[in-house]
Design an enzyme around this catalytic site. Structure first.
Site, mmCIF file in Angstrom:
data_model
loop_
_atom_site.group_PDB
_atom_site.id
_atom_site.type_symbol
_atom_site.label_atom_id
_atom_site.label_comp_id
_atom_site.label_asym_id
_atom_site.label_seq_id
_atom_site.Cartn_x
_atom_site.Cartn_y
_atom_site.Cartn_z
ATOM 1 N N HIS A 119 -16.754 -14.706 12.097
ATOM 2 C CA HIS A 119 -17.663 -15.870 12.207
ATOM 3 C C HIS A 119 -16.930 -16.957 12.982
ATOM 4 O O HIS A 119 -16.045 -17.623 12.452
ATOM 5 C CB HIS A 119 -18.045 -16.389 10.806
ATOM 6 C CG HIS A 119 -19.010 -17.540 10.835
ATOM 7 N ND1 HIS A 119 -20.128 -17.587 10.028
ATOM 8 C CD2 HIS A 119 -19.037 -18.688 11.562
ATOM 9 C CE1 HIS A 119 -20.784 -18.712 10.253
ATOM 10 N NE2 HIS A 119 -20.137 -19.405 11.185
ATOM 11 N N HIS A 131 -17.260 -20.149 16.179
ATOM 12 C CA HIS A 131 -17.975 -20.980 17.165
ATOM 13 C C HIS A 131 -17.041 -21.245 18.337
ATOM 14 O O HIS A 131 -15.983 -21.854 18.167
ATOM 15 C CB HIS A 131 -18.393 -22.314 16.538
ATOM 16 C CG HIS A 131 -19.304 -22.138 15.363
ATOM 17 N ND1 HIS A 131 -20.663 -22.050 15.491
ATOM 18 C CD2 HIS A 131 -19.037 -21.972 14.044
ATOM 19 C CE1 HIS A 131 -21.210 -21.856 14.295
ATOM 20 N NE2 HIS A 131 -20.249 -21.800 13.396
ATOM 21 N N LYS A 176 -28.465 -14.070 13.971
ATOM 22 C CA LYS A 176 -28.111 -15.137 13.055
ATOM 23 C C LYS A 176 -29.351 -15.876 12.600
ATOM 24 O O LYS A 176 -30.160 -16.315 13.418
ATOM 25 C CB LYS A 176 -27.158 -16.110 13.777
ATOM 26 C CG LYS A 176 -26.632 -17.233 12.934
ATOM 27 C CD LYS A 176 -25.605 -16.771 11.928
ATOM 28 C CE LYS A 176 -25.303 -17.851 10.894
ATOM 29 N NZ LYS A 176 -24.083 -18.591 11.174
ATOM 30 N N HIS A 225 -26.879 -18.285 7.521
ATOM 31 C CA HIS A 225 -26.407 -19.572 6.998
ATOM 32 C C HIS A 225 -27.310 -19.842 5.796
ATOM 33 O O HIS A 225 -28.450 -20.282 5.953
ATOM 34 C CB HIS A 225 -26.526 -20.695 8.037
ATOM 35 C CG HIS A 225 -26.046 -22.003 7.487
ATOM 36 N ND1 HIS A 225 -24.875 -22.595 7.879
ATOM 37 C CD2 HIS A 225 -26.555 -22.803 6.505
ATOM 38 C CE1 HIS A 225 -24.694 -23.711 7.181
ATOM 39 N NE2 HIS A 225 -25.695 -23.849 6.332
ATOM 40 N N HIS A 274 -19.990 -17.630 5.355
ATOM 41 C CA HIS A 274 -19.190 -18.733 4.798
ATOM 42 C C HIS A 274 -19.607 -19.116 3.384
ATOM 43 O O HIS A 274 -20.057 -20.223 3.142
ATOM 44 C CB HIS A 274 -19.164 -19.946 5.737
ATOM 45 C CG HIS A 274 -20.491 -20.417 6.295
ATOM 46 N ND1 HIS A 274 -21.657 -20.448 5.572
ATOM 47 C CD2 HIS A 274 -20.818 -20.884 7.529
ATOM 48 C CE1 HIS A 274 -22.624 -20.923 6.340
ATOM 49 N NE2 HIS A 274 -22.146 -21.191 7.524
ATOM 50 N N ASP A 313 -15.307 -19.520 10.602
ATOM 51 C CA ASP A 313 -16.266 -20.594 10.854
ATOM 52 C C ASP A 313 -15.588 -21.763 11.558
ATOM 53 O O ASP A 313 -15.964 -22.914 11.362
ATOM 54 C CB ASP A 313 -16.970 -21.039 9.562
ATOM 55 C CG ASP A 313 -18.137 -21.978 9.835
ATOM 56 O OD1 ASP A 313 -18.705 -21.934 10.935
ATOM 57 O OD2 ASP A 313 -18.465 -22.781 8.926
HETATM 58 C C1 NCD Z 1 -21.008 -25.183 12.343
HETATM 59 C C2 NCD Z 1 -21.007 -25.743 13.766
HETATM 60 O O1 NCD Z 1 -20.470 -26.845 13.972
HETATM 61 O O2 NCD Z 1 -21.537 -25.085 14.661
HETATM 62 N N1 NCD Z 1 -20.667 -26.239 11.418
HETATM 63 C C3 NCD Z 1 -20.221 -26.097 10.151
HETATM 64 O O3 NCD Z 1 -20.070 -27.118 9.466
HETATM 65 N N2 NCD Z 1 -19.928 -24.931 9.631
HETATM 66 C C4 NCD Z 1 -22.332 -24.582 12.043
HETATM 67 C C5 NCD Z 1 -22.351 -23.649 10.840
HETATM 68 O O4 NCD Z 1 -21.639 -22.640 10.824
HETATM 69 O O5 NCD Z 1 -23.093 -23.890 9.901
HETATM 70 ZN ZN ZN Z 2 -20.487 -21.332 11.494
HETATM 71 ZN ZN ZN Z 3 -23.335 -22.002 9.030
#
Ligand code: NCD
Ligand code: ZN
Ligand code: ZN
Length: 347
Positions: free
Chosen positions: A16, A18, A101, A138, A176, A249
């Site tokens: 997971h 970003h 997702k 999520h 998460h 995450d």
């Molecule tokens: C994530 C993001 O910034 O893209 N933020 C977070 O607080 N985890 C989005 C997500 O995974 O929910």
């Molecule tokens: Zn995330």
């Molecule tokens: Zn998330």
């Protein structure tokens, strides 16, 4: 058990992640690729990655941003909306997209185009079940009447249980997880259900957000919970149960958007990810369970081969910087300026 000074594991994967896009992507990608062989790339870009074509273009941009000499495979996902079609799922599966997702609309960063009512995408979920694409969720309700700290637990009752009943063979990853309720839900499912765990939720409880003042770098979604939840997550992660595996995450946001009157949700952990997990596992004398969690169980659940290479961590204190360059901005990591006991060895 005495603490080893060095730990060599099968090279891990991040299930997971970003990575964002453009200059931000170029800034953060090396941090992940240094540690992980593969990562599941979250599709919540602006605009979101809603089609196979967009996912393939994004994949090409990630590979183009990869520094020479680093070997890393992005595993692509699609962002589900109310109008995603079952045909898109077929195309996605054919192109090697691994998962879709589900962001409930409004639940988190860049989720505005997310799904407004899960029943609307039942035909899509049916196609995913048939084509073997995983559903990543999520899992928080967006109902403003529900207390922020209860939104994950309420999602289980309102949505996870009905989803599991309607699609018994769909592989679902409860992303998460932050509560004992989620741990117990995953444990109660025989097959086809797993969960990712972040290092932040294994190391911290919700007090961290308020030590001496409000600390925006500790704010992510789902928000940190009480200590008993953290202990349940840590117990699950270190239990050698293959339904629980690593997903950082890691969610970068420019420092001025975190340190803001309405700060963005997300903690940046990619630059110290395996170090933080090692610290969490060591805190309960479970370093011997780290390899399964970080390198085996996720690959097995996704039906992908385990990695061939290795990663070595050394028990050597180092200090995280205050920030990293992030395009024209700066990026403050979680635990900035703090000393971490483990360090990835990079020769
Ligand atoms: C994530 C993001 O910034 O893209 N933020 C977070 O607080 N985890 C989005 C997500 O995974 O929910
Ligand atoms: Zn995330
Ligand atoms: Zn998330």
């Amino acid at each position: 058990m005495t603490t080893p000074l060095q730990l060599t594991l099968t090279r891990p994967d991040d299930w997971h992640l970003h990575l964002r896009d453009g200059e931000a992507l170029a800034a953060v990608l090396p941090h992940t690729a240094r540690q992980f062989a593969r990562a599941v790339i979250m599709p919540n870009l602006k605009p979101p990655v809603t089609t196979t074509a967009l996912a393939m273009e994004y994949r090409a941009r990630i590979l183009a941003a990869l520094p020479r000499g680093l070997d890393f495979e992005p595993l692509m996902t699609l962002y589900l909306t109310d109008v995603t079609s079952p045909q898109e799922i077929q195309a996605a599966a054919a192109a090697g997209v691994v998962a879709c997702k589900l962001y409930p609309s409004g639940a988190t960063t860049n989720s505005d185009s997310g799904v407004t009512r899960i029943e609307l995408i039942y035909p899509v979920l049916d196609a995913m079940q048939r084509h073997g694409l995983l559903l990543l969720i999520h899992a928080e309700v967006t109902d403003p009447q529900v207390d922020l700290f209860d939104r994950e637990a309420v999602f289980i009752e309102r949505h996870m249980k009905p989803l599991r009943a309607h699609f018994p063979e769909l592989n679902i990853v409860f992303e998460h997880i932050t509560t004992q309720d989620a741990v117990q839900f995953v444990q109660s499912q025989a097959i086809h259900t797993a969960a990712t765990l972040t290092a932040n939720h294994l190391l911290l409880n919700r007090n961290a957000i308020f030590v001496g003042g409000v600390r925006p770098h500790y704010y992510c979604l789902p928000v940190l919970k009480r200590e008993h939840h953290r202990l349940a997550l840590l117990a699950a992660a270190t239990s050698a149960d293959p339904r629980f595996f690593l997903g950082t995450d890691s969610a970068p946001h420019a420092v001025h958007l975190k340190e803001h009157a309405c700060g963005c949700a997300g903690c940046y952990t990619a630059a110290s990810a395996m170090e933080l997990y090692a610290q969490a596992f060591e805190s309960v004398q479970a370093l011997d369970k780290l390899e399964g969690f970080a390198a085996h169980f996720g690959a097995d659940f996704y039906g992908l081969p385990r990695n061939q290479g290795t990663l070595t961590l050394r028990r050597e204190s180092w200090q995280l910087p205050q920030s990293y360059p992030y395009g024209k901005d700066l990026l403050t990591p979680l635990f900035a300026k703090e000393h971490l006991p483990w360090r990835v060895v990079t020769e």
